[in-house]
Design a protein around this motif. Structure first.
Motif, PDB file in Angstrom:
ATOM      1  N   HIS A 273     -91.219  22.758  -5.349  1.00  0.00           N
ATOM      2  CA  HIS A 273     -92.202  21.712  -5.656  1.00  0.00           C
ATOM      3  C   HIS A 273     -91.673  20.876  -6.816  1.00  0.00           C
ATOM      4  CE1 HIS A 273     -92.995  24.556  -8.862  1.00  0.00           C
ATOM      5  NE2 HIS A 273     -93.551  23.549  -9.531  1.00  0.00           N
TER       6      HIS A 273
ATOM      7  N   ASP B 222     -93.481  18.742 -10.233  1.00  0.00           N
ATOM      8  CA  ASP B 222     -94.749  18.530 -10.929  1.00  0.00           C
ATOM      9  C   ASP B 222     -94.923  17.034 -11.121  1.00  0.00           C
ATOM     10  OD1 ASP B 222     -95.704  21.345 -11.522  1.00  0.00           O
ATOM     11  OD2 ASP B 222     -93.609  21.408 -12.144  1.00  0.00           O
TER      12      ASP B 222
ATOM     13  N   HIS C  54     -88.130  22.211  -7.905  1.00  0.00           N
ATOM     14  CA  HIS C  54     -87.723  23.486  -8.509  1.00  0.00           C
ATOM     15  C   HIS C  54     -88.553  24.618  -7.921  1.00  0.00           C
ATOM     16  CE1 HIS C  54     -90.759  21.656 -11.262  1.00  0.00           C
ATOM     17  NE2 HIS C  54     -91.242  22.875 -11.293  1.00  0.00           N
TER      18      HIS C  54
ATOM     19  N   ARG D 290     -98.023  20.804 -20.782  1.00  0.00           N
ATOM     20  CA  ARG D 290     -98.017  19.483 -20.144  1.00  0.00           C
ATOM     21  C   ARG D 290     -98.905  18.501 -20.904  1.00  0.00           C
ATOM     22  NH1 ARG D 290     -97.857  20.993 -14.114  1.00  0.00           N
ATOM     23  NH2 ARG D 290     -96.796  22.995 -14.208  1.00  0.00           N
TER      24      ARG D 290
END
Ligand code: AKG
Ligand code: FE2
Length: 199
Positions: free
Chosen positions: A115, A117, A172, A190
């Motif tokens: 995936h 992010d 990743h 994040r």
């Protein structure tokens, strides 16, 4: 880690294998496991509901709401050891984070598939600080266009900062490693800009 003279594409990352002292990391791991409220998320598949192969938790500032699988998720409050790690990740990266996704890989059967992010809330070039505690697990980047793969071993007390085009040009994963018996905690700090405030 990378050959200086090849012209392979490489992700925009900063990798610090021995970021935290071993004993400090061990104490934080014990605290995080105990203080975090772990959830077993499920996903809808054609074959029915399937449990994620890991436990998860979100913490963050109250406004750091993100939409995930069509659901508005309000983060839980910061707990002490997670907040301590957030401060340390902020000092290391120069970025102020407002949320964290915490993943608990109970053993090598737990994993995370390919995936990137790149949810809208993270913005176009997110800085993500990834802290690993516990058993070492393989982490791979794959360049979306060329399919080139880089492999890292995310060890106890390490810090991986991803930035720039890393989420746009790479995906990743943490592949399954059935021989690994120990537990690993990963925290990805994040910056979330809630959808309502995106102009
Ligand atoms: O466990 C890891 O190292 C990766 C976690 C990850 O990719 C994520 O939380 O988005
Ligand atoms: Fe990720």
């Amino acid at each position: 880690m990378f050959d200086l003279f090849d012209d392979m594409p490489r992700p925009d990352i900063d990798w610090q294998p021995a970021w935290l002292a071993d004993d400090v990391a061990r104490a934080l791991q014990t605290q995080v496991v105990a203080e975090v409220e772990w959830k077993q998320d499920v996903m809808r598949t054609p074959a029915g509901m399937v449990a994620f192969p890991r436990l998860t938790a979100w913490q963050g500032d109250p406004e750091a709401i993100y939409v995930y699988s069509g659901i508005r998720n309000v983060p839980g409050a910061w707990t002490p050891a997670v907040l301590e790690l957030r401060r340390a990740a902020e000092r290391a990266s120069g970025v102020t984070f407002n949320s964290v996704l915490i993943n608990r890989y109970r053993n090598g059967v737990d994993s995370m598939g390919w995936h990137a992010d790149k949810e809208r809330e993270l913005g176009p070039e997110p800085v993500i600080a990834s802290v690993s505690l516990g058993v070492t697990r393989v982490f791979q980047f794959q360049h979306v266009k060329t399919r080139v793969v880089h492999t890292l071993e995310l060890s106890h007390g390490s810090l991986l900062i991803m930035r720039g085009l890393t989420q746009r040009e790479w995906r990743h994963r943490v592949p399954k490693a059935p021989k690994v018996l120990g537990e690993r905690i990963n925290l990805t700090f994040r910056v979330i800009t809630p959808r309502d405030s995106v102009v």
